[in-house]
Design a protein around this motif. Structure first.
Motif, PDB file in Angstrom:
ATOM      1  N   GLU A 122       0.970  -1.165  -0.018  1.00 35.53           N
ATOM      2  CA  GLU A 122      -0.045   0.009  -0.148  1.00 35.53           C
ATOM      3  C   GLU A 122       0.927   1.280   0.045  1.00 35.53           C
ATOM      4  OE1 GLU A 122      -3.097   1.062  -0.029  1.00 35.53           O
ATOM      5  OE2 GLU A 122      -3.383  -1.031  -0.984  1.00 35.53           O
ATOM      6  N   ARG A 123       1.666   1.097   1.037  1.00 38.35           N
ATOM      7  CA  ARG A 123       2.468   2.259   1.133  1.00 38.35           C
ATOM      8  C   ARG A 123       3.515   2.662   0.084  1.00 38.35           C
ATOM      9  NH1 ARG A 123       4.236   6.033   5.191  1.00 38.35           N
ATOM     10  NH2 ARG A 123       5.621   7.355   4.283  1.00 38.35           N
ATOM     11  N   LYS A 124       4.147   1.689  -0.736  1.00 41.45           N
ATOM     12  CA  LYS A 124       4.801   1.944  -1.673  1.00 41.45           C
ATOM     13  C   LYS A 124       4.086   2.481  -2.951  1.00 41.45           C
ATOM     14  CE  LYS A 124       8.865  -0.330  -2.692  1.00 41.45           C
ATOM     15  NZ  LYS A 124       9.370  -1.814  -3.348  1.00 41.45           N
ATOM     16  N   LYS A 125       2.949   2.352  -2.953  1.00 38.84           N
ATOM     17  CA  LYS A 125       1.972   2.526  -4.236  1.00 38.84           C
ATOM     18  C   LYS A 125       1.987   4.163  -4.051  1.00 38.84           C
ATOM     19  CE  LYS A 125      -0.989  -1.025  -4.775  1.00 38.84           C
ATOM     20  NZ  LYS A 125      -2.184  -1.529  -4.543  1.00 38.84           N
ATOM     21  N   LYS A 126       1.462   4.421  -2.776  1.00 32.89           N
ATOM     22  CA  LYS A 126       1.041   5.824  -2.372  1.00 32.89           C
ATOM     23  C   LYS A 126       2.189   6.723  -2.857  1.00 32.89           C
ATOM     24  CE  LYS A 126      -1.365   5.235   1.087  1.00 32.89           C
ATOM     25  NZ  LYS A 126      -1.773   5.400   2.714  1.00 32.89           N
TER      26      LYS A 126
ATOM     27  N   LEU B  95       2.775  -6.639  15.592  1.00 28.05           N
ATOM     28  CA  LEU B  95       3.945  -6.163  14.723  1.00 28.05           C
ATOM     29  C   LEU B  95       3.413  -5.362  13.456  1.00 28.05           C
ATOM     30  CD1 LEU B  95       7.095  -6.007  14.230  1.00 28.05           C
ATOM     31  CD2 LEU B  95       6.891  -8.210  13.054  1.00 28.05           C
ATOM     32  N   ALA B  96       2.150  -5.877  13.053  1.00 34.24           N
ATOM     33  CA  ALA B  96       1.816  -5.142  12.184  1.00 34.24           C
ATOM     34  C   ALA B  96       1.076  -3.664  12.716  1.00 34.24           C
ATOM     35  CB  ALA B  96       0.449  -5.728  11.354  1.00 34.24           C
ATOM     36  N   ASP B  97       0.814  -3.497  13.886  1.00 38.24           N
ATOM     37  CA  ASP B  97      -0.042  -2.354  14.303  1.00 38.24           C
ATOM     38  C   ASP B  97       1.474  -1.353  14.176  1.00 38.24           C
ATOM     39  OD1 ASP B  97      -2.208  -3.257  14.406  1.00 38.24           O
ATOM     40  OD2 ASP B  97      -2.790  -3.325  16.525  1.00 38.24           O
ATOM     41  N   MET B  98       2.283  -1.909  15.031  1.00 37.01           N
ATOM     42  CA  MET B  98       3.538  -1.159  15.238  1.00 37.01           C
ATOM     43  C   MET B  98       4.165  -0.387  13.821  1.00 37.01           C
ATOM     44  SD  MET B  98       6.736  -2.330  17.460  1.00 37.01           S
ATOM     45  CE  MET B  98       8.135  -1.267  17.778  1.00 37.01           C
ATOM     46  N   VAL B  99       4.247  -1.299  12.924  1.00 33.88           N
ATOM     47  CA  VAL B  99       4.842  -1.010  11.588  1.00 33.88           C
ATOM     48  C   VAL B  99       3.953  -0.119  11.266  1.00 33.88           C
ATOM     49  CG1 VAL B  99       5.479  -1.476   9.506  1.00 33.88           C
ATOM     50  CG2 VAL B  99       6.077  -3.153  11.340  1.00 33.88           C
ATOM     51  N   SER B 100       2.867  -0.230  11.184  1.00 36.27           N
ATOM     52  CA  SER B 100       1.598   0.730  10.366  1.00 36.27           C
ATOM     53  C   SER B 100       1.762   2.149  11.208  1.00 36.27           C
ATOM     54  CB  SER B 100       0.409  -0.020  10.632  1.00 36.27           C
ATOM     55  OG  SER B 100      -0.655   0.784  11.566  1.00 36.27           O
ATOM     56  N   HIS B 101       2.069   1.934  12.469  1.00 38.50           N
ATOM     57  CA  HIS B 101       2.231   3.140  12.825  1.00 38.50           C
ATOM     58  C   HIS B 101       3.397   3.989  12.549  1.00 38.50           C
ATOM     59  CE1 HIS B 101       0.516   5.401  16.519  1.00 38.50           C
ATOM     60  NE2 HIS B 101      -0.034   4.385  16.764  1.00 38.50           N
ATOM     61  N   LEU B 103       4.757   3.601   9.709  1.00 30.31           N
ATOM     62  CA  LEU B 103       4.729   3.895   8.115  1.00 30.31           C
ATOM     63  C   LEU B 103       3.741   5.049   8.034  1.00 30.31           C
ATOM     64  CD1 LEU B 103       3.942   0.474   6.397  1.00 30.31           C
ATOM     65  CD2 LEU B 103       5.944   1.660   6.427  1.00 30.31           C
ATOM     66  N   SER B 104       2.930   5.445   8.912  1.00 30.28           N
ATOM     67  CA  SER B 104       1.705   6.381   8.677  1.00 30.28           C
ATOM     68  C   SER B 104       2.542   7.749   9.197  1.00 30.28           C
ATOM     69  CB  SER B 104       0.733   6.147   9.434  1.00 30.28           C
ATOM     70  OG  SER B 104       0.798   6.066  10.711  1.00 30.28           O
TER      71      SER B 104
END
Lengths: 127, 127
Positions: A122-126, B95-101, B103-104
């Motif tokens: 997702e992030r790469k696309k954006k 881990l996904a939550d952490m990374v998503s944080h 990333l955003s």
DNA sequence: GAAGTAATACTACTCGGGTAATAGTGTAAA
DNA sequence: TTTACACTATTACCCGAGTAGTATTACTTC
């Protein structure tokens, strides 16, 4: 003011989590909620809350002679601060390093991995 | 003993980083290395090292009347402990939550993203 | 051998997290 | 109206990180 939200003690974090979850709570409620973890005196919670208010982490209003506490900092802001602090101080800001560490040392479910993968794609696309 | 390696103060972490990097160092060396950051008295470093030795984080040997310090805990063990602590306490282990944080809220270079992607793909295959 | 120098040892203090006992206060029940 | 009860306020510790001044020790160099 509004200093270092990146360093919260364990108890403080637990209390914040209760407040974020419930959006507001009285001292007895918080105390009750945390009893599952570990025996803590009622006054310990009350004292901690007062200290946290002094530090700007929580606020309170009075309602029928009871203190109703609410969080004064948002969960995502705190999570961000804490995580970034670690990332910058321990991994020189490299997210890949950090994740690689976790990947090599923890059991991660396939679901988590897929979720992660999606996030990144997702992030790469954006960008 | 060997308690909570997951909670290192900022200065302690800086010192550990020097030791991990150089594999061993005298007090003057460490002091010198950290001077770029912030002015710190020589004795501050020396005292901190003594405290850290008491806590089992570093060791020293004497060489020509100088203390040569080495790390007593490995970098990856500490990184792991600290990161896991955060992960478990802040993101309930996701881990996904952490990374998503992250990333955003951060600028992540395309290279980092690709690196991450590779890591995850690798990991999926293996498991 | 006295003086200077470089290192460690000792001591001390501040601050914040954590923990809790005790004191105070105001309302509700007997 | 006295007594419980349920809260909050006050006070007091301990511990560890951080910071650093002062004391001591042991070489080095006149």
């Amino acid at each position: 003011m509004q200093k270092q939200t990146y360093r919260l003690g364990d108890l403080q974090l637990k209390i914040m989590k209760v407040l974020w979850e419930k959006s507001e709570a009285s001292v007895p409620e918080i105390h009750e909620t945390l009893q599952t973890d570990k025996e803590l005196a009622y006054t310990t919670i009350a004292t901690m809350l007062r200290k946290m208010e002094a530090r700007g982490l929580v606020k309170h209003r009075v309602e029928e002679r009871k203190f109703i506490y609410t969080a004064a900092v948002r969960e995502d802001a705190v999570s961000k601060k804490m995580t970034e602090h670690l990332l910058d101080h321990l991994f020189e800001g490299s997210l890949a390093d950090m994740v690689s560490h976790l990947l090599s040392s923890r059991e991660i479910s396939p679901e988590e991995l897929s979720k992660l993968q999606r996030l990144i794609t997702e992030r790469k696309k954006k960008k």
